[in-house]
Design an enzyme around this catalytic site. Structure first.
Site, short mmCIF file in Angstrom:
data_model
loop_
_atom_site.label_atom_id
_atom_site.label_comp_id
_atom_site.label_asym_id
_atom_site.label_seq_id
_atom_site.Cartn_x
_atom_site.Cartn_y
_atom_site.Cartn_z
N ASP A 108 0.81 -1.45 0.06
CA ASP A 108 -0.15 0.09 0.09
C ASP A 108 0.84 1.23 0.00
O ASP A 108 2.07 1.25 0.05
CB ASP A 108 -0.90 -0.01 1.36
CG ASP A 108 -0.16 -0.09 2.46
OD1 ASP A 108 0.72 -0.51 2.76
OD2 ASP A 108 -0.75 1.04 3.53
N GLU A 174 0.25 -0.56 5.82
CA GLU A 174 1.25 -0.11 6.63
C GLU A 174 0.99 1.48 6.65
O GLU A 174 1.21 2.10 7.69
CB GLU A 174 2.58 -0.34 6.06
CG GLU A 174 3.76 -0.29 7.20
CD GLU A 174 4.22 1.17 6.96
OE1 GLU A 174 4.93 1.75 8.11
OE2 GLU A 174 4.11 2.13 6.08
#
Length: 469
Positions: A108, A174
């Site tokens: 991500d 994250e």
């Protein structure tokens, strides 16, 4: 116990380096594919893109031919009835007494922000002046591809003699706080248990010099709402007698720092540790600090960044410039992001900041604290064999001696890894350099740094494959 190196060790190293070199072009092509996928974990963004990103990485993992099993999984967010974003978990069991290594990165990325500030489109990978530009090109899709490229080279050279146990864990949230991370570890603990964990989400000393990250600051982030009125009022009718929320907020926030810009909150501690030489000139170059603006804080520059607390206001809910009117505002909400010195508990640090703000609230302003997010810092145990192996691999992969690096940023989930796998040695590495501008417009990856990072990790994995526990 370490096995004796074979007479073929030097030959295998040479083959690993040659094969890693040969795979760089393909790895960068695949990195470009990943950069084109705008996988952002914030709910306001298209979550199908994260599914697409995870599926693409799972395909890349399968194609290495290394793993016994490759899955895309989610885990429940503790205290909520929803699951987190998709992660890729690929596993290969160790054979013949070899160790198991976990390779971590995240797929991500941060939102692009104001696209007008990008010189090229954020999700269109662009090579310019030896760098690959694009959101996630450095943080952390380059980490993903460093792992994949190293595994490809390892498999090609070692073939059926690959005995190393390998866990590839590519997280999908994250940048959004790793909300399901701890549950994911506990749900999959047996499959993920490792002797060494390589976290490829940090940086290097510069574009040529590798680094092993040995300390990270913790974080304490929260929303602060300051309220002074029951409703908005005319600034001409009551201004000068009635404190508006912005006035109270400005006065309150200003108490967090002294005149030099150092944090002035009682109870926030600093770590006493030496730091390498680092000039103000270098700081200005790497941070983009204009000549007219002075650095803040005291002590050595790196001690301010690595070993002392910092506090930043990163967001505000207030009337926009375009919609401004002559009004006394009743309340203001800000996002406060504190970095906590390594060694101090994040909960203790947050309690000190909250107590300070409550004690300094001007005019009797009402304070509300919400959305508290805490993460502890980390100090690496550098005495294990894995750190020594990593340093040797970096030296041979980059052609330069590595530096022990402290990082002012935070990777809070490392505390979860330590808690779930207390016997594992943790190596924090990365492919970024000081000009990567992670989280900022025009994020980029230095191509030579990526090449050297792949060389180093390939050597590390190859040498672990010859090590007996």
């Amino acid at each position: 116990m370490t096995s004796e190196p074979s007479v073929e060790a030097g030959t295998i190293d040479a083959a690993l380096l040659e094969t890693a070199e040969g795979g760089i072009s393909a790895a960068l092509g695949d990195l470009g594919r990943l950069v084109r996928i705008p996988g952002i974990a914030w709910p306001a963004f298209d979550q199908e893109q994260l599914q697409r990103s995870a599926a693409t990485i799972a395909e890349l993992a399968r194609d290495t031919g290394v793993f016994d099993e490759v899955r895309v999984l989610t885990a429940e967010i503790p205290g909520m009835s929803e699951h987190g974003q998709p992660a890729v978990l690929a596993t290969r069991a160790a054979r013949n007494g070899r160790p198991t290594v976990m390779l971590y990165a995240h797929h991500d990325v941060q939102p692009p922000g104001d696209e007008a500030l990008w010189e090229t489109p954020p999700f269109e990978p662009t090579v310019r002046d030896g760098r690959l530009y694009g959101r996630g090109a450095a943080d952390d899709k380059a980490g993903v591809m460093a792992h994949i490229a190293s595994l490809r080279a390892l498999r090609e050279v070692v073939g059926d003699d690959l005995d190393l146990g390998i866990v590839l864990f590519i997280e999908g949230e994250e940048e959004y706080g790793s909300r399901s991370f701890a549950r994911f570890l506990s749900d999959n603990a047996d499959a993920m248990r490792s002797d060494v964990i390589v976290v490829a989400d940090s940086g290097n000393w510069d574009s040529e010099t590798p680094a092993v990250t040995v300390s990270l600051r913790g974080n304490a982030k929260f929303h602060l709402t300051v309220r002074t009125l029951e409703h908005a009022s005319h600034s001409g009718m009551f201004g000068g007698a009635v404190p508006d929320a912005m006035l109270a907020t400005i006065k309150l926030l200003s108490t967090l720092w002294d005149d030099r810009g150092s944090v002035a909150v009682e109870g926030l501690r600093a770590r006493d540790a030496e730091t390498p030489d680092y000039s103000e000139e270098t700081l200005r170059d790497e941070a983009g600090l204009p000549d007219s603006v002075q650095p803040i804080g005291d002590g050595t520059i790196l001690s301010r960044i690595w070993n002392k607390p910092s506090i930043t206001v990163t967001g505000i809910d207030f009337t926009s410039v375009a919609a401004a009117s002559n009004t006394l505002s009743p309340e203001v909400t800000v996002v406060v992001s504190a970095r906590v010195a390594p060694g101090q508990d994040a909960r203790e640090a947050y309690a000190a900041i909250e107590a300070h703000l409550r004690a300094h609230a001007p005019f009797g302003a009402e304070l509300t604290f919400s959305d508290v997010d805490l993460g502890d810092g980390f100090l690496v145990d550098t005495t294990g064999w894995a750190v020594a192996e990593a340093r040797d691999a970096m030296r041979d992969g980059y052609g330069k001696d590595p530096v022990d690096l402290g990082v002012g940023g935070s990777i809070p989930f490392i505390a979860d890894l330590v808690r779930e796998f207390p016997g594992a040695q943790i190596l924090v590495t990365g492919v970024e350099d000081p000009h990567s501008r992670a989280h900022s417009p025009n994020e980029s990856l230095h191509l030579q740094t990526f090449r050297n990072a792949v060389r180093a990790e390939t050597l590390l994995l190859g040498r672990m494959n010859s090590r007996s526990l």
